[in-house]
Design an enzyme around this catalytic site. Sequence first.
Site, PDB file in Angstrom:
ATOM      1  N   HIS A  91       0.850  -1.203   0.000  1.00  0.00           N
ATOM      2  CA  HIS A  91       0.000   0.000   0.000  1.00  0.00           C
ATOM      3  C   HIS A  91       0.880   1.246   0.000  1.00  0.00           C
ATOM      4  O   HIS A  91       1.954   1.258   0.606  1.00  0.00           O
ATOM      5  CB  HIS A  91      -0.917  -0.017   1.230  1.00  0.00           C
ATOM      6  CG  HIS A  91      -1.978   1.030   1.166  1.00  0.00           C
ATOM      7  ND1 HIS A  91      -1.730   2.349   1.478  1.00  0.00           N
ATOM      8  CD2 HIS A  91      -3.270   0.964   0.782  1.00  0.00           C
ATOM      9  CE1 HIS A  91      -2.844   3.038   1.289  1.00  0.00           C
ATOM     10  NE2 HIS A  91      -3.797   2.221   0.865  1.00  0.00           N
ATOM     11  N   GLU A 161      -4.032   2.104  -7.330  1.00  0.00           N
ATOM     12  CA  GLU A 161      -4.359   3.192  -6.403  1.00  0.00           C
ATOM     13  C   GLU A 161      -3.434   4.383  -6.643  1.00  0.00           C
ATOM     14  O   GLU A 161      -2.360   4.474  -6.023  1.00  0.00           O
ATOM     15  CB  GLU A 161      -4.171   2.724  -4.957  1.00  0.00           C
ATOM     16  CG  GLU A 161      -5.052   1.584  -4.536  1.00  0.00           C
ATOM     17  CD  GLU A 161      -5.364   1.663  -3.047  1.00  0.00           C
ATOM     18  OE1 GLU A 161      -6.533   1.814  -2.712  1.00  0.00           O
ATOM     19  OE2 GLU A 161      -4.421   1.619  -2.248  1.00  0.00           O
TER      20      GLU A 161
HETATM   21  P1  PGA Z   1      -9.375   6.226   0.331  1.00  0.00           P
HETATM   22  O1  PGA Z   1      -8.199   5.166   0.504  1.00  0.00           O
HETATM   23  O2  PGA Z   1     -10.599   5.456  -0.102  1.00  0.00           O
HETATM   24  O3  PGA Z   1      -9.536   6.840   1.688  1.00  0.00           O
HETATM   25  O4  PGA Z   1      -8.933   7.194  -0.707  1.00  0.00           O
HETATM   26  C1  PGA Z   1      -8.037   4.124  -0.403  1.00  0.00           C
HETATM   27  C2  PGA Z   1      -6.784   3.359  -0.039  1.00  0.00           C
HETATM   28  O5  PGA Z   1      -5.769   3.990   0.274  1.00  0.00           O
HETATM   29  O6  PGA Z   1      -6.786   2.127  -0.047  1.00  0.00           O
END
Ligand code: PGA
Length: 248
Positions: A91, A161
């Site tokens: 992540h 992401e």
């Molecule tokens: P968010 O986070 O939905 O708060 O933007 C997504 C993530 O980092 O997995």
Amino acid sequence: MLVVANWKAYVEDAAKAKKLFAAAKRLAAATRISIVLAPSAPQIGLFALKNVSRVALGAQDVSEATGGPQTGEMTAAVLNSLGVKYVIVGHSERRARGEGDALIATKLERVVAEGLTPILCVGEQARDSEGSYLRVIREQISSALAPLSPKDRTRVIIAYEPVWAIGKSAAEAIQVTDLAEMVLYIRKVLAELYPGKAGSDRSLVLYGGSVESDNIRDLAGGSRVDGFLVGHASAEPATFSALIKALA
Ligand code: PGA
């Protein structure tokens, strides 16, 4: 569709964690959406062992270590023994704390060796007009998958992401046409890394970054994404219910 709820460190209270779990069970029973909850690690112990519901448990991170004298480490084997099925690896909030591609690749190997399903997060910091963000994504995916056998590579879920879209609001998330393009691009990269071309269609590609009830349906309908990794909108029972209902 698969929705992974990444609670991050938003849920710091056991009673609230239980409420969220109960809400997720109701939503999973009432819809055809597969829900994975990724609570803070100790909270996994509240639910995983006695979980017989349709909701699966995931971990937000894992150690690169295996068992033994490793104080403070949370190994893939421990997660497996508790009934965890999914593990988020790489992540951007872990990468920001110094995790590099080599460490992420080792973590992925540990998860796969335990028979758990890894969710590999990839994403560029920013976009540019020359398309160098595409190279970032290609590099993150290929370095993480490199140590795995071709067959094991197909077990990895990719969560795209973009860092610039995380933790904001639906209005600042990715546009659906850009997402559609990225999903295609990621499948193309996977096709090069998989044994047969068919594999890249079988593995799941998720999107994460400011997914809320306001944008989830459009993002799902206008791209070939297989699901979502949701942060802040998954950490309150009301916003999470609204999100799942919007998608269902
Ligand atoms: P968010 O986070 O939905 O708060 O933007 C997504 C993530 O980092 O997995």
